[in-house]
Motif scaffolding. Structure first.
Motif, short mmCIF file in Angstrom:
data_model
loop_
_atom_site.label_atom_id
_atom_site.label_comp_id
_atom_site.label_asym_id
_atom_site.label_seq_id
_atom_site.Cartn_x
_atom_site.Cartn_y
_atom_site.Cartn_z
N GLU A 218 0.84 -1.19 0.00
CA GLU A 218 0.00 0.00 0.00
C GLU A 218 0.87 1.23 0.00
O GLU A 218 1.77 1.37 0.82
N GLN A 219 0.65 2.12 -0.95
CA GLN A 219 1.31 3.42 -0.97
C GLN A 219 2.82 3.29 -0.84
O GLN A 219 3.47 3.99 -0.07
N TRP B 253 7.48 3.50 -9.08
CA TRP B 253 6.07 3.76 -9.38
C TRP B 253 5.84 3.82 -10.89
O TRP B 253 6.64 4.38 -11.63
N SER C 298 0.59 1.24 -11.21
CA SER C 298 0.77 0.86 -9.80
C SER C 298 0.26 1.94 -8.86
O SER C 298 -0.25 1.64 -7.77
N SER D 12 -2.73 1.25 -6.26
CA SER D 12 -2.54 1.51 -4.83
C SER D 12 -3.71 2.27 -4.25
O SER D 12 -4.01 2.14 -3.05
#
Length: 352
Positions: free
Chosen positions: A27-28, A261, A265, A269
């Motif tokens: 996540e993130q 990134w 993606s 996310s």
């Protein structure tokens, strides 16, 4: 083998088995694990703390069979009778977590706030809220918790409660709205909520029927709904829209800018398609996602060029997420009007 030693061995065994599982989710830009709690397990092993829990995946405690109360990820309590030398670092859960401090005091951090829980406090965290316990260590106290997976990772996603909850649909929808549309982290628990957690702890410790545990969990959620109703809790609809999911992601980039990134993606996310993600990013920042990411990376590079004078420009470029030093130099010059080396030389000489 005495009972207490057997419990320690069992907990350590299931903990080792849990470590073989894949992390809960990415996540993130970060991989967030459930509370596998290595320090907690070590404290139990040393006899410094009592633990009674059941869980799935990396959560500590006795394993829950797959067919039993699906969605119930972790439930239990610990009882620390002395100051501890550990805390639980920043983590996220894949469900809604209710934590109740029965006795003692506890440092609790969420959304940039450091809060000291006192006896009778109920802390609530959603899947998108990183939180931790201890500053840095936990203190003396008895803490209960329950984590129920509701099938979401982002604020805008629709919750899906497990089917063993028998709360009427309209009541469950109201409870969900309160939990989604209000993020006050700490509440003063009612006596009924206190009793529910104590009964849940007793049910687990005495290894009673899962049916009894399900009844207790249903009752706990009903009492939580009563608390919200009695306090006329305000609700903010904007806390559940897709734009907020993107805002949370963008704010996290300062900590994850170096990750590899891609547009896909980043959108993934946020739990969104690329088109919607780009739309909200432009609305929030007036930039495309890639431009915003580059700006964050360049600002990070500026800081590192000043603070790490012995590190090469190429290494800083890679550390900040740029794929090549040439692209970094081009982007840097376009944004700041000088090359990275010229910027560093001016910074070293004190020229602004």
């Amino acid at each position: 083998m005495n009972i207490l030693l057997f419990q320690w061995v069992e907990i350590l065994t299931v903990h080792f088995m849990a470590q073989q599982h894949v992390p809960i989710y990415k996540e993130q830009g970060k991989t967030y694990h459930a509370d596998s709690c290595d320090p907690l397990i070590e404290a139990v092993e040393k006899g410094e703390l009592e633990l009674s829990a059941i869980g799935r995946a990396t959560y500590p405690g006795e394993r829950v069979p797959g067919h039993v109360l699906p969605g119930l990820q972790s439930v239990g309590y610990w009882n620390a009778r002395q100051e501890q030398s550990w805390g639980l670092p920043w983590h996220r859960n894949e469900g809604i977590e209710l934590s109740f401090l029965e006795t003692g005091s506890m440092a609790f951090s969420v959304d940039g706030q450091d809060i000291f829980l006192k006896p009778g406090d109920l802390a609530i965290t959603r899947p998108w809220q990183p939180h931790k316990l201890g500053l840095p260590n936990i203190g003396i106290g008895r803490l209960h918790w329950i984590i129920i997976d509701v099938g979401v990772r982002q604020p805008h996603q629709e919750w899906q409660w497990p089917d063993w909850l028998v709360i009427m649909p309209e009541d469950l929808a109201e409870l969900t709205a309160y939990l989604r549309e209000n993020e006050q982290p700490v509440w003063n628990a009612t006596g009924e909520i206190h009793d529910c957690f104590r009964q849940i702890g007793k049910t687990i410790k005495e290894q009673q029927s899962p049916s009894r545990l399900a009844v207790c969990a249903n009752e706990l959620l009903l009492h939580l709904l009563d608390l919200f109703r009695e306090q006329k809790v305000p609700r903010t609809k904007s806390l559940t829209d897709a734009q907020r999911s993107v805002e949370l992601f963008l704010s996290s980039l300062e900590a994850s800018y170096a990750d590899e990134w891609t547009l896909d993606s980043m959108a993934q996310s946020c739990g969104l398609g690329v088109t919607r993600f780009v739309h909200y990013c432009k609305r929030i920042t007036n930039q495309t996602p890639q431009r915003y990411l580059n700006a964050v990376r360049l600002n990070a590079a500026v800081t590192r060029l000043k603070s790490e004078p012995k590190k090469s420009v190429t290494d800083i470029a890679f550390d900040c997420g740029f794929s090549t030093s040439q692209y970094f130099a081009t982007a840097f010059r376009k944004n700041f009007g000088v090359s990275p080396r010229q910027f560093r030389a001016r910074a070293d000489s004190g020229v602004k």
